[in-house]
Write a protein that holds these residues in place. Sequence first.
Motif, PDB file in Angstrom:
ATOM      1  N   UNK A 167       2.416 -20.060  16.599  1.00 17.81           N
ATOM      2  CA  UNK A 167       1.981 -19.190  15.514  1.00 17.81           C
ATOM      3  C   UNK A 167       1.365 -17.881  15.958  1.00 17.81           C
ATOM      4  N   UNK A 168       0.613 -17.881  17.051  1.00 19.73           N
ATOM      5  CA  UNK A 168      -0.068 -16.668  17.503  1.00 19.73           C
ATOM      6  C   UNK A 168       0.543 -16.098  18.774  1.00 19.73           C
ATOM      7  N   UNK A 169       0.602 -16.908  19.814  1.00 17.24           N
ATOM      8  CA  UNK A 169       1.070 -16.404  21.107  1.00 17.24           C
ATOM      9  C   UNK A 169       2.499 -15.881  21.023  1.00 17.24           C
ATOM     10  N   UNK A 170       3.388 -16.628  20.400  1.00 21.93           N
ATOM     11  CA  UNK A 170       4.778 -16.184  20.361  1.00 21.93           C
ATOM     12  C   UNK A 170       4.975 -15.004  19.407  1.00 21.93           C
ATOM     13  N   UNK A 171       4.138 -14.882  18.386  1.00 22.03           N
ATOM     14  CA  UNK A 171       4.207 -13.680  17.543  1.00 22.03           C
ATOM     15  C   UNK A 171       3.835 -12.459  18.375  1.00 22.03           C
ATOM     16  N   UNK A 172       2.780 -12.594  19.166  1.00 24.53           N
ATOM     17  CA  UNK A 172       2.360 -11.512  20.058  1.00 24.53           C
ATOM     18  C   UNK A 172       3.472 -11.171  21.054  1.00 24.53           C
ATOM     19  N   UNK A 205      10.568   1.980  12.346  1.00 26.70           N
ATOM     20  CA  UNK A 205      10.860   0.548  12.262  1.00 26.70           C
ATOM     21  C   UNK A 205       9.631  -0.222  11.801  1.00 26.70           C
ATOM     22  N   UNK A 206       9.860  -1.430  11.327  1.00 24.44           N
ATOM     23  CA  UNK A 206       8.760  -2.205  10.735  1.00 24.44           C
ATOM     24  C   UNK A 206       8.711  -3.604  11.330  1.00 24.44           C
ATOM     25  N   UNK A 207       7.491  -4.111  11.463  1.00 22.24           N
ATOM     26  CA  UNK A 207       7.268  -5.499  11.851  1.00 22.24           C
ATOM     27  C   UNK A 207       6.591  -6.206  10.688  1.00 22.24           C
ATOM     28  N   UNK A 208       7.137  -7.329  10.284  1.00 28.54           N
ATOM     29  CA  UNK A 208       6.566  -8.140   9.215  1.00 28.54           C
ATOM     30  C   UNK A 208       6.169  -9.478   9.815  1.00 28.54           C
ATOM     31  N   UNK A 209       4.892  -9.781   9.767  1.00 26.43           N
ATOM     32  CA  UNK A 209       4.397 -11.072  10.246  1.00 26.43           C
ATOM     33  C   UNK A 209       4.087 -11.933   9.044  1.00 26.43           C
ATOM     34  N   UNK A 210       4.811 -12.998   8.878  1.00 27.26           N
ATOM     35  CA  UNK A 210       4.636 -13.903   7.751  1.00 27.26           C
ATOM     36  C   UNK A 210       3.572 -14.925   8.139  1.00 27.26           C
ATOM     37  N   UNK A 211       2.613 -15.124   7.292  1.00 30.36           N
ATOM     38  CA  UNK A 211       1.491 -16.003   7.593  1.00 30.36           C
ATOM     39  C   UNK A 211       1.436 -17.152   6.596  1.00 30.36           C
ATOM     40  N   UNK A 212       0.562 -18.078   6.901  1.00 29.45           N
ATOM     41  CA  UNK A 212       0.331 -19.203   6.012  1.00 29.45           C
ATOM     42  C   UNK A 212      -1.134 -19.591   6.101  1.00 29.45           C
ATOM     43  N   UNK A 213      -1.511 -20.649   5.419  1.00 29.52           N
ATOM     44  CA  UNK A 213      -2.899 -21.090   5.480  1.00 29.52           C
ATOM     45  C   UNK A 213      -3.263 -21.510   6.894  1.00 29.52           C
ATOM     46  N   UNK A 214      -2.281 -21.793   7.723  1.00 29.53           N
ATOM     47  CA  UNK A 214      -2.535 -22.242   9.077  1.00 29.53           C
ATOM     48  C   UNK A 214      -2.779 -21.117  10.066  1.00 29.53           C
ATOM     49  N   UNK A 215      -2.532 -19.880   9.676  1.00 30.04           N
ATOM     50  CA  UNK A 215      -2.767 -18.782  10.614  1.00 30.04           C
ATOM     51  C   UNK A 215      -1.852 -17.632  10.417  1.00 30.04           C
TER      52      UNK A 215
END
Length: 146
Positions: free
Chosen positions: A102-107, A136-146
Amino acid sequence: RDLGEEWNDDSTIERTCEDIQELIGKQKMLSNSGGKAIPVTCDVADQSQVKSLIEKVKSEQGRCDLLVYSAFPTPPNLSNAKFRDEFWKQNVEMWDPLCEVGLRSAYMSCCETIPLMIDTAKLSSGISATQSNNRPMIVLVSSFGG
């Protein structure tokens, strides 16, 4: 709605998923509406696979206008866990996979993609990326988990 359903022009979309058959179905849907999709499997927790994917996009497409990142692992023993319990009551076995994917691979995905996106912005506008209106755009989709 699925990203593939939104893009119905001559757009090219590279989408990753663990199930290649799901991607082939999306590819056919987008192709029928005039776009182009390239199904790719990629383990986003593996930096070498992410890097290879971005290199493939660069060599085959020469640009990247949009990165949509939405990855979430199913935590181990989810059926036995009180998944929606307070975070301080969760054990580290629950936390580690969530943060890795959820975090490291998004980074990692952003770090690997941004240089190509900067080049894309320069190509699109003929001016510096910071002055362009067509960035260009980056969209990070999140959830209640992070």
